[in-house]
Design a protein around this motif. Structure first.
Motif, PDB file in Angstrom:
ATOM      1  N   SER A  75     -25.666   3.974 -18.501  1.00  0.00           N
ATOM      2  CA  SER A  75     -26.505   4.536 -17.430  1.00  0.00           C
ATOM      3  C   SER A  75     -27.876   4.956 -17.820  1.00  0.00           C
ATOM      4  O   SER A  75     -29.039   4.768 -17.124  1.00  0.00           O
ATOM      5  N   SER A  76     -27.891   5.596 -19.069  1.00  0.00           N
ATOM      6  CA  SER A  76     -29.564   5.879 -19.738  1.00  0.00           C
ATOM      7  C   SER A  76     -30.477   4.641 -19.776  1.00  0.00           C
ATOM      8  O   SER A  76     -31.525   4.670 -19.334  1.00  0.00           O
ATOM      9  N   ASP A  77     -29.758   3.561 -20.215  1.00  0.00           N
ATOM     10  CA  ASP A  77     -30.507   2.415 -20.370  1.00  0.00           C
ATOM     11  C   ASP A  77     -30.900   1.709 -18.974  1.00  0.00           C
ATOM     12  O   ASP A  77     -32.063   1.126 -18.757  1.00  0.00           O
ATOM     13  N   VAL A  78     -29.923   1.835 -18.243  1.00  0.00           N
ATOM     14  CA  VAL A  78     -30.434   1.361 -16.738  1.00  0.00           C
ATOM     15  C   VAL A  78     -31.380   2.089 -15.938  1.00  0.00           C
ATOM     16  O   VAL A  78     -32.275   1.744 -15.353  1.00  0.00           O
ATOM     17  N   ALA A  79     -31.250   3.346 -16.097  1.00  0.00           N
ATOM     18  CA  ALA A  79     -32.084   4.436 -15.590  1.00  0.00           C
ATOM     19  C   ALA A  79     -33.776   4.020 -16.146  1.00  0.00           C
ATOM     20  O   ALA A  79     -34.668   4.232 -15.625  1.00  0.00           O
ATOM     21  N   LYS A  80     -33.805   3.862 -17.465  1.00  0.00           N
ATOM     22  CA  LYS A  80     -35.024   3.321 -17.929  1.00  0.00           C
ATOM     23  C   LYS A  80     -35.684   2.215 -17.451  1.00  0.00           C
ATOM     24  O   LYS A  80     -36.754   2.158 -17.228  1.00  0.00           O
ATOM     25  N   LYS A  81     -34.901   1.414 -17.024  1.00  0.00           N
ATOM     26  CA  LYS A  81     -35.330  -0.210 -16.446  1.00  0.00           C
ATOM     27  C   LYS A  81     -35.768   0.513 -15.082  1.00  0.00           C
ATOM     28  O   LYS A  81     -36.718  -0.246 -14.779  1.00  0.00           O
ATOM     29  N   ILE A  86     -39.430   2.148 -10.153  1.00  0.00           N
ATOM     30  CA  ILE A  86     -39.747   2.947  -8.908  1.00  0.00           C
ATOM     31  C   ILE A  86     -40.623   4.157  -9.297  1.00  0.00           C
ATOM     32  O   ILE A  86     -40.914   4.703  -8.388  1.00  0.00           O
ATOM     33  N   ASP A  87     -40.773   4.361 -10.829  1.00  0.00           N
ATOM     34  CA  ASP A  87     -41.617   5.420 -10.892  1.00  0.00           C
ATOM     35  C   ASP A  87     -41.114   6.902 -10.575  1.00  0.00           C
ATOM     36  O   ASP A  87     -41.653   7.851  -9.729  1.00  0.00           O
ATOM     37  N   ALA A  88     -39.933   7.171 -11.069  1.00  0.00           N
ATOM     38  CA  ALA A  88     -39.279   8.371 -10.777  1.00  0.00           C
ATOM     39  C   ALA A  88     -38.894   9.094 -12.196  1.00  0.00           C
ATOM     40  O   ALA A  88     -38.731   8.277 -13.179  1.00  0.00           O
ATOM     41  N   SER A  89     -38.378  10.329 -12.299  1.00  0.00           N
ATOM     42  CA  SER A  89     -38.013  11.038 -13.560  1.00  0.00           C
ATOM     43  C   SER A  89     -36.619  10.183 -13.862  1.00  0.00           C
ATOM     44  O   SER A  89     -35.817  10.103 -13.054  1.00  0.00           O
ATOM     45  N   ILE A  90     -36.253  10.181 -15.297  1.00  0.00           N
ATOM     46  CA  ILE A  90     -35.143   9.633 -15.686  1.00  0.00           C
ATOM     47  C   ILE A  90     -33.744  10.321 -15.172  1.00  0.00           C
ATOM     48  O   ILE A  90     -32.893   9.992 -14.967  1.00  0.00           O
ATOM     49  N   ASP A  91     -34.027  11.534 -15.297  1.00  0.00           N
ATOM     50  CA  ASP A  91     -32.961  12.555 -14.940  1.00  0.00           C
ATOM     51  C   ASP A  91     -32.565  12.490 -13.700  1.00  0.00           C
ATOM     52  O   ASP A  91     -31.243  12.418 -13.396  1.00  0.00           O
ATOM     53  N   GLU A  92     -33.254  12.278 -12.737  1.00  0.00           N
ATOM     54  CA  GLU A  92     -33.257  12.092 -10.922  1.00  0.00           C
ATOM     55  C   GLU A  92     -32.673  10.892 -10.986  1.00  0.00           C
ATOM     56  O   GLU A  92     -31.608  10.765 -10.351  1.00  0.00           O
ATOM     57  N   ILE A  93     -32.823   9.741 -11.704  1.00  0.00           N
ATOM     58  CA  ILE A  93     -32.359   8.467 -11.356  1.00  0.00           C
ATOM     59  C   ILE A  93     -30.897   8.519 -12.185  1.00  0.00           C
ATOM     60  O   ILE A  93     -29.814   8.190 -11.298  1.00  0.00           O
ATOM     61  N   ILE A  94     -30.739   9.216 -13.044  1.00  0.00           N
ATOM     62  CA  ILE A  94     -29.391   9.328 -13.810  1.00  0.00           C
ATOM     63  C   ILE A  94     -28.337   9.974 -12.786  1.00  0.00           C
ATOM     64  O   ILE A  94     -27.136   9.725 -12.687  1.00  0.00           O
ATOM     65  N   ARG A  95     -29.001  11.430 -12.291  1.00  0.00           N
ATOM     66  CA  ARG A  95     -28.156  12.294 -11.254  1.00  0.00           C
ATOM     67  C   ARG A  95     -27.863  11.264 -10.010  1.00  0.00           C
ATOM     68  O   ARG A  95     -26.708  11.579  -9.459  1.00  0.00           O
TER      69      ARG A  95
END
Length: 105
Positions: A75-81, A86-95
């Motif tokens: 999920s961390s690799d997907v969040a980086k992509k 979409i220009d959002a923080s990785i923490d918010e995306i992972i959540r």
């Protein structure tokens, strides 16, 4: 997953064969069900990250990406992509990402 019709299930074996007590036989074709995955993740006008069915994300988000099921992506690799799109923080995306493995469509 798969399913069969009730008339395909039998507890009577074909002649000449033995069936243990409590066992059953399935005759005919088995029907397989392919799960449909219809999720997207995006960023709304006010900057919130939203993960929901694609049609809801399209209505409420400025930028979004569609997701598909994956076997072995972290999920961390997907969040980086997703962050690049979409220009959002990785923490918010992972959540916001659903449980399980997903990747970008």
């Amino acid at each position: 997953s798969l399913y069969v019709n009730p008339e395909q299930v039998s507890s009577t074996p074909p002649s000449g064969e033995y069936l243990e007590r409590g066992s059953f036989i399935i005759n005919g074709k088995k029907n397989f069900v392919v799960p449909r995955f219809n999720l997207s993740i995006g960023i709304t006008k006010d900057g919130a990250v939203m993960c929901a069915p694609t049609n809801a994300v399209k209505k409420n988000c400025v930028k979004y990406v569609e997701l598909v099921q994956s076997r072995n992506e972290k999920s961390s690799d997907v969040a980086k992509k997703i962050k690049k799109k979409i220009d959002a923080s990785i923490d918010e995306i992972i959540r916001a990402l659903p449980a399980g493995n997903v990747s970008i469509k």
